[in-house]
Design an enzyme around this catalytic site. Sequence first.
Site, PDB file in Angstrom:
ATOM      1  N   CYS A  57      17.095 -26.798  -4.564  1.00 51.90           N
ATOM      2  CA  CYS A  57      15.754 -27.181  -4.093  1.00 51.90           C
ATOM      3  C   CYS A  57      14.637 -26.828  -5.062  1.00 51.90           C
ATOM      4  CB  CYS A  57      15.470 -26.558  -2.728  1.00 51.90           C
ATOM      5  SG  CYS A  57      15.160 -24.774  -2.808  1.00 51.90           S
ATOM      6  N   CYS A 122       2.291 -27.170   2.861  1.00 50.91           N
ATOM      7  CA  CYS A 122       2.711 -25.862   3.413  1.00 50.91           C
ATOM      8  C   CYS A 122       2.735 -24.819   2.301  1.00 50.91           C
ATOM      9  CB  CYS A 122       4.055 -25.947   4.120  1.00 50.91           C
ATOM     10  SG  CYS A 122       5.487 -25.769   3.045  1.00 50.91           S
ATOM     11  N   THR A 274      26.597 -21.785 -12.427  1.00 43.31           N
ATOM     12  CA  THR A 274      26.300 -22.877 -11.491  1.00 43.31           C
ATOM     13  C   THR A 274      27.550 -23.330 -10.744  1.00 43.31           C
ATOM     14  OG1 THR A 274      26.625 -24.478 -13.262  1.00 43.31           O
ATOM     15  CG2 THR A 274      24.375 -23.740 -12.870  1.00 43.31           C
ATOM     16  N   GLU A1275       1.824 -37.165  12.790  1.00 46.08           N
ATOM     17  CA  GLU A1275       3.145 -37.774  13.010  1.00 46.08           C
ATOM     18  C   GLU A1275       3.224 -39.262  12.728  1.00 46.08           C
ATOM     19  OE1 GLU A1275       5.029 -35.816  16.803  1.00 46.08           O
ATOM     20  OE2 GLU A1275       2.917 -36.243  17.146  1.00 46.08           O
TER      21      GLU A1275
END
Length: 1365
Positions: A57, A122, A274, A1275
Amino acid sequence: MSLQGAAGTEELIFYVNGRKIVEKNANPEQMLLSYLRKRLFSVRLTGTKYGCGGGGCGACTVMISTYEPASKKIRHYSANACLLPICSLYGAAVTTVEGVGSTKTRVHPVQERLAKCHGSQCGFCTPGMVMSIYTLLRNHPEPTSEQMIAALAGNLCRCTGYRPILDACKTFCKESVCCQRKANGKCCLDQEDDLFDKEEKVSTRLFSTDEFQPLDPTQELIFPPELMRMSENQPKRTLFFHGERMTWISPVSLDELLDLKAAHPKAPLVVGNTSVGPEMKFRGVFHPIVIAPARIPDLNVVKRMDDGLTLGAACSLSLVKDILTNAISEYPEEKTKVFCAVLQQLRTLGGEQIRNVASLGGNIISRKSTSDLNPVLAASNCMLNLASRGGKRQIPLSDIFADGVGNNTITPEEILVSVYIPHSRKGEYVSAFRQAPRRENALPITNAGMRVLFEEGTDLIKDLSIFYGGAVSTTVCAKQTCRTLIGRHWNEQMLDEACRLILKEIALPGSPSGEKVDYKKTLVVSFFYRFFLEVLQSLRTMDPCRYPGIPMEYRSVLQDFKTKIPQSIQIYQDIEPSQSPQDPVGRPIMHQSGIKHATGEAVYIDDLPSVDGELFLAVVTSSRAHAKIVSIDTSEALKGPGVFDIITAHDVPATNEFYYSDGPEIIFARNKVICVGQIVCAVVADSDIHAKEAAAKVKIEYEVLEPVILTIEEAIKHNSFFEPKRKLEHGNVDQAFETVDNIIEGEIRIGGQEHFYMETQSVLAVPIGEDKEMDVYVSTQHPAIIQEMVAASLGVPANRIMCHVKRVGGAFGGKLLKAGLLASVAAVAANKTSRAVRLILSRGDDMLITGGRHPFIGKYKVGFMNDGRIRAVDAKYYINGGCTPDDSVLVAEVSLLKMDNAYKIPNLRCWAYACKTNLPSNTAFRGFGFPQSALVTETWITGVADKTGLSPEKIREINMYKENEQTHFKQKLDPQNLIRCWNECMEKSAYYSRKTAVNEFNKQNYWKKKGIAIVPMKFPFGLGTRYLSQAAALVHIYTDGSVLLTHGGIEMGQGIHTKMIQVASRELNIPMSCIHFCETSTTTVPNACASVGSAGTDVNGMAVKDACQTLLKRLQPIINKNPKGTWNDWIKEAFEQSVSLSATGYFRGYNENMDWEKGEGQPFTYFLYGAACSEVEINCLTGDHKNLRTDIVMDIGYSINPAVDIGQIEGAFVQGIGLYTMEELKYSPEGVLYTRGPDQYKIPAVCDIPEQFSVSLLSSSQNPYAIYSSKGIGEAGLFLGSSVFFALRDAVTSVRNERGLKKTFALNSPLTAEQIRASCADDFTEMVIRRSLREVRSTSAETMLLHPCVPLTPVITDLPSSHLL
């Protein structure tokens, strides 16, 4: 060399942010991420975030810098801290986001621009983004847009939709951001004038570049001179680091390495960690000794020879990429075909952070079937140079795949020293292919490497190699096929035979993780066909007279889709000229925490400093879907190091089960488990590692219970539903069906969706020590329910539980009830141990335990007239609720209330059932039922279009709400803005001219097709009952004039605190800089409703306004007396006059209601409207697609903050792209979730957003019901992602029409590459199906139904075989 002869543990020396670190007891199992966050004494660097723990991520990205004494060069590269063992950092310098810049010192231009371009919502992924961009700029101060896009491929963001992040990146790129589309003499940026009426005062600037400080490379941290001296002067010596369970050895010479390998043949060689890292972390593999050979010169060799390149096995993939790129630019094309094919795979292999550390040798030796390099290296006759004590030898790389997984060509004592990659020869052609669930940073579904060598000057095959990966457990070779085809001409007969031989030879067993074998088989032959076309085209360039090449309409398929930085435009209404310059409402103001997000100073739950004596909690979850718990054996777990206690249902002082509706929500399973992932007990220990190790040792014995219900079909069969079932009926449905011209019936399945908020569920419970008080810090959307559940579980009044939320790293509906249960787990543990307890779920546990969006089946029967008017709809919706009620019945109700989308349906009957199954409970998710039921509606709209022969947009227009009408539950609505959005979107997207262009493209291209679709949206706003939308605020004014603002809303990326400060600023008529928001807490605002349903700004804004007006009313007499005074004068005077400077504000909520008995009511307060037009291109051979362009027009009233609102629309839209085209949850037949992290579950990345992306806010829209005429928009935008789904359907329809396939076909969501490929039926899919049917001839004819999208009749086989060409 043996361990016994080794010296004691070395001191590990490296630098972090310019500060020297000497670690005397380096633990080889410690990763850099946990070291930075927990171990680094005196400063805990918490800016580097935990997002997944597996390098998938990018939240934990840092920059590593190393010095190479031979070349005197410093290398900077980005890496995932979660996979970097600290022992690998000897002599390196680490830079984290804190070292780049901070509000205390200087904010770096990267941080400043990311924040001011609104690139954080965020904020949890932002430090990782900063580090990826910063590292690129350290290497290339003026990067190209290609370099920028590549740098971000390994970073995920769930909030923004990436556009504002890329806007910030563009400001650093050297080339202009012009789209270069000068066909009409204008670029897209010149055309802005055409996009709006001259009368309207609109703006297209969300930020001003004039404010940005310039990037000055001379101001960066220098590489520590001490590390340079160490590297140049200290003799290299072997390093030993001994940990609690593991020893790390880093030798410096090949001889030493060979001795070590002889002594420890089972010890793995680790360069980038990895491969070994994730195995140890996620699969419990343990290695007592690890050898790190990265410092050995022989393994880092780069040697150019006359006939090829030799590259050391420890060379990173990034280095290999650079070497090959240089070689391709220097050598003639004839010699570089192997290099080009390898480079093609390297571009999409992992993200930059992975490629920077992963080694070439590791990729080969691990022999994973998912390696994109091995098939092409094997096919290209690459050689491996091996060494052992016994000597050196060279073997073909293909040898290590000869007998599948059990192959033992390389002995345990042997080391791969280097890899030889040959030049290509005259008459030789090499290609590599891959298809993955996402184009970049995703493991392949199938990949291939192919090479053919012709007899000189002919098309006779002299040598042929075909290797596949991803298909079975390792790379496989189609040996027999290649042998058989030698001596054949490169023509269609050979192609036909090759495909049949390959299918026969490459046996693909069924995969447990739900991979469809037929898709892999289709790819296997499609890849060969693509190779066939490539080679034919290349032969033509050699001798056009003898080899005519391939038809024009086939050529586009030879080009892969590439990722480009998108061109984007955002249009919003400018503020009135009369508005006071100090009034911030309506301006694109930066997120209040934007800079802190970018510097890593924004604090999330796991960033809170550790509390004295704090314990860590790990949960033990059920491994059965439905079973009785026979026994729980904790004896082994309790013996583990650092284990403090084990918590079970018996330790819950009061409530263990909460009854909010039809069935309990359970903290700890007591006697039975009802899903895999249910919490059975929990371990508390002195570290998270000890807690997790002990949790793995808890033994639970089960007795399986029947039935195990996992799917909607099984729930229907066992009549397993949550009550009540809901129904809405309007008009006379049965009668209407008798009068219509046509009826269609159908069904669509919509898969679930994981929230994938970047910050996993997190709680810190701190007992205060008296009166049973407890502070609970939790990542939640609903502090009041946390307080209520924790108090009930502990058996204390709610006034003893103080719940605090500063900010949440993404939620999307996933941090409500589940967060309450997890907070109760931590609180019960804290109560029992009288110690603070920290519970941070790993990504895998979070995905396993929490549930997400409800999987959905919609069944419909639609009656309509030949002119396209829809007269009757009869529908049934089934949602998979999981094992407890949660919000499932509510979601079912909303799906009924919103199912009409934008259409007037005169006669309608609709049922909704929430199915009770043995899966983790599904819950609220952005859109809450609407994204599913509206997709069903749009599906039958396109079905009606197919049947009538009219276009889908005509059917939409004919049936759209036209004037003031009533919905199917008798609520009035005025659709004027719906029609405005639709018309404006049609115009701005130039829909009709582009549709003509799409049709033209499709006529000229056989294997690639474009599709375009425009979809309207009506999104009702409301929570159904008044008490759910009440809100309160508390405003204090201090004597220095500063204001402290508190309200009940939660900041989770939607900018609510920023907007509330804007509201207070306007109401009090003071600058935003005077107002501060601290945290949301149950101690300041009690009984606050959840921040859900897009209502946060609406309701809390009203409460803040109310509080500010109360204060202003008190101040008014003082202001009247001294109108020329300053704010500070008035406040001082008020205090001296004993005027209260604190006020609460309150909003009672919207007057909403719904009577389900009568099927009517006013469940909503107002409606948002929108429309989106999307254009896509698909590759019919692989099913891959590219999002080319999206235009969105949204009516959101008067925007309080256009930057925040447009960010919400784009972020929701991209999440919708994920829902409808990519994100796929996979379960085992026993109900175990397979997709438990970013490796298996793919959310959209930078490569998935449209190349052209425009968002316009409808101007002059008023909304009398909400604060300042705004509308709640969090939304609504998500459903607009379905425009991509229907554009894909349009492209597939074009393919099927061209191939004469039957009209009706079903497409389910997510519309993945697999489904697209199956729907584009051709000779290859037919071949696969016929082969599959032969293989399963013994089973019943029902097996055929496994392929609903593909016609089973050999439609295309009747065509001449040249049609393959």
